[in-house]
Design a protein around this motif. Structure first.
Motif, PDB file in Angstrom:
ATOM      1  N   ARG A 139       0.882  -1.285  -0.069  1.00 55.42           N
ATOM      2  CA  ARG A 139      -0.045  -0.110  -0.150  1.00 55.42           C
ATOM      3  C   ARG A 139       0.897   1.328   0.079  1.00 55.42           C
ATOM      4  NH1 ARG A 139      -3.026   1.158   4.172  1.00 55.42           N
ATOM      5  NH2 ARG A 139      -1.712   0.248   5.802  1.00 55.42           N
ATOM      6  N   PHE A 140       1.927   1.213   0.652  1.00 51.84           N
ATOM      7  CA  PHE A 140       2.821   2.202   0.769  1.00 51.84           C
ATOM      8  C   PHE A 140       4.008   2.111   0.014  1.00 51.84           C
ATOM      9  CE2 PHE A 140       1.840   4.055   5.307  1.00 51.84           C
ATOM     10  CZ  PHE A 140       0.127   4.052   4.878  1.00 51.84           C
ATOM     11  N   THR A 141       4.646   3.396  -0.568  1.00 51.02           N
ATOM     12  CA  THR A 141       5.831   3.182  -1.359  1.00 51.02           C
ATOM     13  C   THR A 141       6.683   4.343  -1.078  1.00 51.02           C
ATOM     14  OG1 THR A 141       4.780   2.211  -3.379  1.00 51.02           O
ATOM     15  CG2 THR A 141       6.932   2.995  -3.818  1.00 51.02           C
ATOM     16  N   VAL A 142       8.097   4.080  -0.577  1.00 49.03           N
ATOM     17  CA  VAL A 142       8.817   5.050  -0.422  1.00 49.03           C
ATOM     18  C   VAL A 142       9.923   5.487  -1.477  1.00 49.03           C
ATOM     19  CG1 VAL A 142      10.389   3.573   0.827  1.00 49.03           C
ATOM     20  CG2 VAL A 142      10.728   6.042   1.458  1.00 49.03           C
ATOM     21  N   SER A 143      10.267   6.473  -1.838  1.00 51.76           N
ATOM     22  CA  SER A 143      11.098   6.816  -2.993  1.00 51.76           C
ATOM     23  C   SER A 143      11.708   8.201  -2.560  1.00 51.76           C
ATOM     24  CB  SER A 143      10.170   6.992  -4.249  1.00 51.76           C
ATOM     25  OG  SER A 143       9.337   8.105  -4.177  1.00 51.76           O
ATOM     26  N   ARG A 144      12.765   8.486  -3.649  1.00 56.49           N
ATOM     27  CA  ARG A 144      13.268   9.535  -3.244  1.00 56.49           C
ATOM     28  C   ARG A 144      14.025  10.404  -4.578  1.00 56.49           C
ATOM     29  NH1 ARG A 144      19.186   6.727  -1.516  1.00 56.49           N
ATOM     30  NH2 ARG A 144      19.593   5.965  -3.666  1.00 56.49           N
ATOM     31  N   ASP A 145      14.185  11.728  -4.517  1.00 58.93           N
ATOM     32  CA  ASP A 145      14.664  12.505  -5.482  1.00 58.93           C
ATOM     33  C   ASP A 145      16.225  13.223  -4.942  1.00 58.93           C
ATOM     34  OD1 ASP A 145      15.300  14.628  -7.422  1.00 58.93           O
ATOM     35  OD2 ASP A 145      13.233  14.501  -8.031  1.00 58.93           O
ATOM     36  N   VAL A 146      17.208  12.444  -5.553  1.00 53.65           N
ATOM     37  CA  VAL A 146      18.248  13.012  -4.864  1.00 53.65           C
ATOM     38  C   VAL A 146      18.470  14.530  -5.206  1.00 53.65           C
ATOM     39  CG1 VAL A 146      20.935  12.757  -4.919  1.00 53.65           C
ATOM     40  CG2 VAL A 146      19.065  10.671  -4.939  1.00 53.65           C
ATOM     41  N   ALA A 147      18.139  14.888  -6.415  1.00 51.43           N
ATOM     42  CA  ALA A 147      18.219  16.354  -6.856  1.00 51.43           C
ATOM     43  C   ALA A 147      17.443  17.160  -6.175  1.00 51.43           C
ATOM     44  CB  ALA A 147      18.046  16.393  -8.302  1.00 51.43           C
ATOM     45  N   LYS A 148      16.568  17.022  -5.664  1.00 50.85           N
ATOM     46  CA  LYS A 148      15.591  17.804  -4.662  1.00 50.85           C
ATOM     47  C   LYS A 148      15.817  17.618  -3.180  1.00 50.85           C
ATOM     48  CE  LYS A 148      11.855  18.025  -8.214  1.00 50.85           C
ATOM     49  NZ  LYS A 148      10.453  17.816  -8.503  1.00 50.85           N
ATOM     50  N   LYS A 149      16.683  16.465  -2.868  1.00 55.20           N
ATOM     51  CA  LYS A 149      16.980  16.249  -1.539  1.00 55.20           C
ATOM     52  C   LYS A 149      15.654  15.858  -0.765  1.00 55.20           C
ATOM     53  CE  LYS A 149      18.970  20.133  -1.150  1.00 55.20           C
ATOM     54  NZ  LYS A 149      19.785  21.328  -0.338  1.00 55.20           N
ATOM     55  N   THR A 150      14.664  15.224  -1.559  1.00 56.96           N
ATOM     56  CA  THR A 150      13.610  14.983  -0.929  1.00 56.96           C
ATOM     57  C   THR A 150      13.337  13.635  -1.039  1.00 56.96           C
ATOM     58  OG1 THR A 150      12.665  17.032  -2.102  1.00 56.96           O
ATOM     59  CG2 THR A 150      10.987  15.257  -1.319  1.00 56.96           C
ATOM     60  N   VAL A 151      12.645  12.861   0.171  1.00 58.70           N
ATOM     61  CA  VAL A 151      12.181  11.485   0.078  1.00 58.70           C
ATOM     62  C   VAL A 151      10.598  11.527   0.266  1.00 58.70           C
ATOM     63  CG1 VAL A 151      12.094   9.735   1.696  1.00 58.70           C
ATOM     64  CG2 VAL A 151      14.195  10.854   1.428  1.00 58.70           C
ATOM     65  N   TYR A 152       9.946  10.546  -0.460  1.00 56.36           N
ATOM     66  CA  TYR A 152       8.486  10.868  -0.380  1.00 56.36           C
ATOM     67  C   TYR A 152       7.875   9.372   0.302  1.00 56.36           C
ATOM     68  CZ  TYR A 152       9.500  14.058  -4.183  1.00 56.36           C
ATOM     69  OH  TYR A 152       9.939  15.219  -4.811  1.00 56.36           O
ATOM     70  N   LEU A 153       6.590   9.544   0.525  1.00 51.89           N
ATOM     71  CA  LEU A 153       6.008   8.062   1.088  1.00 51.89           C
ATOM     72  C   LEU A 153       4.539   8.258   0.386  1.00 51.89           C
ATOM     73  CD1 LEU A 153       6.086   5.621   2.845  1.00 51.89           C
ATOM     74  CD2 LEU A 153       4.924   7.038   4.610  1.00 51.89           C
ATOM     75  N   GLN A 154       4.386   7.636  -0.357  1.00 50.98           N
ATOM     76  CA  GLN A 154       3.121   7.499  -1.470  1.00 50.98           C
ATOM     77  C   GLN A 154       2.337   6.499  -0.413  1.00 50.98           C
ATOM     78  OE1 GLN A 154       1.909   9.370  -4.002  1.00 50.98           O
ATOM     79  NE2 GLN A 154      -0.196   8.311  -3.213  1.00 50.98           N
ATOM     80  N   MET A 155       1.101   6.956  -0.136  1.00 50.04           N
ATOM     81  CA  MET A 155       0.086   6.107   0.791  1.00 50.04           C
ATOM     82  C   MET A 155      -1.044   5.856   0.145  1.00 50.04           C
ATOM     83  SD  MET A 155       1.258   7.637   4.445  1.00 50.04           S
ATOM     84  CE  MET A 155       0.260   9.147   4.200  1.00 50.04           C
TER      85      MET A 155
END
Length: 115
Positions: free
Chosen positions: A66-82
């Protein structure tokens, strides 16, 4: 000192989706580990999803599929799609980072899932 700022929480109905974002004050590749934790009222803080610097993700059994963690190194951002959110997902969600022996935490963002 690494600063982490979360956003994206809110109120959603059961079955709905939210995406949390965590922006770091420096390159996320400088951190050995980044993850999302949550803490519900009266419960201990628990690890929901992790994304170590090597990129291999792992999840708590309660959110797998159900959840997916990902990252965008260029944006210095980690996401959690729920997705497919459930009332039991209601909690304050925290972004965390670790570099060697130091842990860094964001301020938390509230996620509330209604019936």
């Amino acid at each position: 000192q690494v600063q982490l700022v979360e956003s994206g929480g809110g109120l959603v109905q059961a079955g709905g989706s939210l995406r949390l974002s965590c922006v770091a004050s420096e390159s996320i590749l400088s951190l050995n580990f980044m993850g999302w934790y949550r803490q519900a009222p009266g419960k201990q803080r628990e690890l929901v999803a992790a994304i170590p610097s090597g990129g291999n993700t792992n999840y708590a059994d309660s959110v797998k599929g159900r959840f997916t963690v990902s990252r965008d190194v260029a944006k210095k951002t980690v996401y959690l799609q729920m997705n497919s959110l459930k009332p039991e997902d209601t909690a304050v969600y925290y972004c965390a980072g670790r570099r060697i022996a130091n842990d860094y935490w964001g301020q938390g963002t509230q996620v509330t899932v209604s019936q």
